[in-house]
Design an enzyme around this catalytic site. Structure first.
Site: not given
Ligand code: IPE
Ligand code: IPE
Ligand code: MG
Length: 253
Positions: A29, A77
């Site tokens: 991330d 996502n």
């Protein structure tokens, strides 16, 4: 970092550490924040992140780690802008083609977990080629979690078990933890020992919900494009000193 990892690093070699994890899962991330903080478009962060993936697979190979699972795209996502998703798909396809040589040279065995039905056809084609080619490699299992969600995975497993019960090939009372685990995408992989998250957020974001039960967690503020071999070895060194109890008492008690 433990002394043994330090020593190995000083000599420029990476060798297996005592009590190292067998299976490392990583939430890669912070790509977007890394780019934005430099006035770059978010996709530059994703592009740079590919280099970190290369470093991780190379280091895991040298350490003889059994499996590394990388969270590449979550089932959530898809909420992102079309342009970013298109770029991620392009990057994925490029990775599957360009890294084929390295995957073979390093003896990595590729595995992909997650849904396939929402991925573009060209990605599936390149994925299948790399999967087939690396299928009998003896090295580290490199697991890409693409369009993956822990809840989706468990739902999928429950549906499969329900179907078997309805068909009569399975008795409800025979469903135990082992059987549930055998219907998850991760079947055959060792238990996740260590979960690393870059970018500083203290959450699991729908990653490997079942498998993380007793994993050790290691979070760094460093964003994925800047995550180095030293960070990676530091996480592994840290893991090797952790006392795991699995709900029991420590060995000295
Ligand atoms: C992780 O980086 C990569 C993917 C989710 C594909 P992000 O894109 O989430 O980066 P941040 O968290 O917004 O910085
Ligand atoms: C997790 O990161 C997914 C991947 C790294 C692929 P996110 O950026 O999607 O997680 P949240 O939204 O911050 O929880
Ligand atoms: Mg993020």
């Amino acid at each position: 970092m433990t002394e043994s990892v330090h020593a190995a690093e000083r000599q420029g070699v990476t060798q297996p550490v005592a009590n190292q994890p067998r299976h490392i899962a990583i939430i890669m991330d912070g790509n977007g924040r890394w780019a934005e903080s430099r006035g770059l478009p978010r996709i530059e962060g994703h592009r740079r992140g590919v280099g970190t993936v290369r470093m991780v697979s190379e280091t895991a190979t040298k350490l003889n780690i059994a499996a590394v699972t990388l969270y590449c795209l979550s089932s959530e996502n898809w909420k992102r802008p079309r342009a970013e998703l298109d770029f991620l798909m392009h990057l994925l396809e490029q990775y599957l083609v360009e890294e084929r040589r390295t995957i073979m040279d390093q003896g990595l065995r590729l595995k992909v977990i997650g849904r396939r039905d929402r991925l573009p056809e060209n990605v599936i084609v390149e994925m299948n080629k790399t999967l087939a080619m690396s299928d009998s490699n003896p090295g580290t299992e490199l697991v890409l979690a693409i369009d993956y969600g822990g809840r989706d995975e468990i739902t999928h497993a429950v549906r499969e078990l329900a179907r078997e019960v309805a068909e009569g090939s399975l008795h409800e009372e025979d469903i135990d933890e082992e059987l549930v685990a055998s219907r998850l995408y991760t079947v055959g992989l060792p238990e996740v020992d260590l979960m690393i998250r870059t970018g500083g957020d203290m959450r699991v974001s729908n990653f490997l919900l079942w498998q993380l039960s007793y994993a050790e967690l290691w979070v760094t503020e460093t964003c994925w494009p800047e995550f180095t071999r030293e960070h990676f070895l530091s996480a592994i060194g840290d893991f090797s000193t952790r006392q795991r109890r699995f709900g029991g008492l420590s060995v000295n008690e």
